[in-house]
Scaffold this motif. Structure first.
Motif, PDB file in Angstrom:
ATOM      1  N   UNK A 156     -48.000  92.188 -17.215  1.00 15.12           N
ATOM      2  CA  UNK A 156     -49.237  91.417 -17.111  1.00 15.12           C
ATOM      3  C   UNK A 156     -50.475  92.249 -17.431  1.00 15.12           C
ATOM      4  N   UNK A 157     -50.307  93.562 -17.593  1.00 17.82           N
ATOM      5  CA  UNK A 157     -51.431  94.434 -17.929  1.00 17.82           C
ATOM      6  C   UNK A 157     -51.482  94.651 -19.432  1.00 17.82           C
ATOM      7  N   UNK A 158     -52.689  94.667 -20.012  1.00 18.62           N
ATOM      8  CA  UNK A 158     -52.816  94.828 -21.466  1.00 18.62           C
ATOM      9  C   UNK A 158     -54.131  95.493 -21.827  1.00 18.62           C
ATOM     10  N   UNK A 159     -54.211  95.976 -23.056  1.00 21.07           N
ATOM     11  CA  UNK A 159     -55.398  96.679 -23.531  1.00 21.07           C
ATOM     12  C   UNK A 159     -55.714  96.228 -24.953  1.00 21.07           C
ATOM     13  N   UNK A 160     -57.032  96.088 -25.270  1.00 21.36           N
ATOM     14  CA  UNK A 160     -57.397  95.698 -26.637  1.00 21.36           C
ATOM     15  C   UNK A 160     -57.703  96.937 -27.476  1.00 21.36           C
ATOM     16  N   UNK A 161     -58.108  96.731 -28.733  1.00 26.25           N
ATOM     17  CA  UNK A 161     -58.331  97.858 -29.631  1.00 26.25           C
ATOM     18  C   UNK A 161     -59.590  98.643 -29.298  1.00 26.25           C
ATOM     19  N   UNK A 162     -60.385  98.166 -28.335  1.00 26.43           N
ATOM     20  CA  UNK A 162     -61.580  98.891 -27.888  1.00 26.43           C
ATOM     21  C   UNK A 162     -61.357  99.543 -26.519  1.00 26.43           C
ATOM     22  N   UNK A 163     -60.098  99.599 -26.125  1.00 31.21           N
ATOM     23  CA  UNK A 163     -59.697 100.202 -24.855  1.00 31.21           C
ATOM     24  C   UNK A 163     -60.186  99.454 -23.621  1.00 31.21           C
ATOM     25  N   UNK A 164     -60.577  98.196 -23.807  1.00 35.79           N
ATOM     26  CA  UNK A 164     -60.843  97.345 -22.645  1.00 35.79           C
ATOM     27  C   UNK A 164     -59.495  96.903 -22.086  1.00 35.79           C
ATOM     28  N   UNK A 165     -59.380  96.876 -20.770  1.00 37.48           N
ATOM     29  CA  UNK A 165     -58.108  96.504 -20.151  1.00 37.48           C
ATOM     30  C   UNK A 165     -58.212  95.138 -19.478  1.00 37.48           C
ATOM     31  N   UNK A 166     -57.093  94.435 -19.476  1.00 40.63           N
ATOM     32  CA  UNK A 166     -57.059  93.069 -18.977  1.00 40.63           C
ATOM     33  C   UNK A 166     -55.800  92.854 -18.139  1.00 40.63           C
ATOM     34  N   UNK A 167     -55.829  91.784 -17.360  1.00 40.69           N
ATOM     35  CA  UNK A 167     -54.657  91.425 -16.570  1.00 40.69           C
ATOM     36  C   UNK A 167     -54.457  89.919 -16.655  1.00 40.69           C
ATOM     37  N   UNK A 168     -53.192  89.528 -16.735  1.00 43.78           N
ATOM     38  CA  UNK A 168     -52.836  88.111 -16.735  1.00 43.78           C
ATOM     39  C   UNK A 168     -52.541  87.689 -15.307  1.00 43.78           C
TER      40      UNK A 168
END
Length: 302
Positions: A156-168
């Motif tokens: 559920x954890x993820x990161x975009x190409x700008x190193x921002x992190x997200x959670x589902x």
């Protein structure tokens, strides 16, 4: 599961019929409420319970539980007795004659930590182990529900190409992807390092939060962790659910719009925000961005 021996064979068979389509967690929740009443009534047969018994039981729990818990207990028992009435095990639902405990949905200062109080909490984090630090910051900066934290998996954890992190978070219609506070993700990395896990987070079905005896954590575990942290911070009047309320109130106070908060918290309607209108004066003047940009929150200097 609770001690089902409290129920007689017939009662337990009826309960299993009632709970046939419930998920295990909800089934456990219903059963615990039914057993609570059964024990209070000194194991009187549930099919012989009167409206007076039900009223006395509701008055009993009102003196011992929070209003929201009393409302939940009433609703669960009302549903169970409706089922028994529908299936003709009883002639009438006795809870029909019992007044439902009412809970105001308007939030007050008692439901919301101020920025200063959140800073008090942040200051005591070094006294907690790394897992518990992650849990406290995750609750404070995502506004997630307790069961969403408990069921969080590494996938559920993820990161975009700008190193921002997200959670589902959430499931079904309430599933959403929200941005993580940088300090929260830093603590998650520290937690992985302490646990001997690789630096690279691979998507897996393993739970993020575990205990020494289990590969997952329970709601009760989290509530105990939160209570310990709040006690250390000198804030024993709050509980785990208040972090969700605090996230909403503080974000709104700092400028987040209602649609932002709806998406962040998985509300079905942005007008839920009206519940916080009376508390906004008590909190110091994409949702998590509003928290991240506030100079008064000590977490932003970590």
């Amino acid at each position: 599961m609770e001690n089902t021996n409290v129920l007689n064979e017939n009662e337990f068979e009826i309960f299993n019929q009632f709970a046939q389509k419930l998920n295990p967690s909800t089934k456990h929740d219903y059963l615990s409420k039914i057993i609570l009443m059964k024990v209070y009534l000194k194991e009187k047969d549930l099919l012989e319970v009167t409206k007076y018994d039900c009223n006395e039981f509701i008055e009993y729990i009102k003196d011992r539980y929070a209003k929201s818990t009393c409302e939940k207990i009433y609703s669960y028992l009302h549903s169970f007795y409706n089922f028994m009435n529908k299936k003709e095990y009883i002639e009438i639902n006795p809870f029909t004659y019992v007044k439902k405990p009412e809970v105001s949905r308007i939030k007050t200062k008692e439901d919301v930590l101020s920025v200063q109080e959140i800073n008090q909490l942040v200051e005591i984090l070094p006294k907690l182990n790394i897992r518990d630090r992650v849990i406290m910051i995750f609750l404070a900066t995502t506004g997630c529900l307790l069961n969403e934290l408990v069921n969080l998996k590494w996938k559920d954890l993820m990161m975009d190409d700008k190193n921002n992190t997200y959670v589902r978070l959430g499931k079904g219609k309430k599933e959403r992807v929200v941005k993580l506070h940088p300090y929260c993700f830093k603590l998650i990395e520290d937690y992985r390092d302490y646990s001997g896990l690789p630096e690279l987070i691979l998507p897996s079905d393993e739970f993020v939060f575990t205990t020494q005896k289990s590969n997952s954590i329970t709601d009760r575990n989290v509530r105990l962790i939160v209570k310990k942290a709040l006690d250390l911070a000198g804030l024993p009047q709050y509980s785990a659910k208040d972090f969700r309320h605090s996230f909403a109130a503080i974000s709104l106070r700092l400028g987040a719009n209602e649609e932002d908060i709806k998406n962040q918290l998985g509300w079905s309607d942005k007008y839920y925000a009206i519940r916080y209108k009376y508390v906004l004066n008590f909190v110091d003047s994409e949702s998590v961005d509003y928290l991240m940009s506030n100079d008064h929150l000590s977490i932003n200097n970590k």
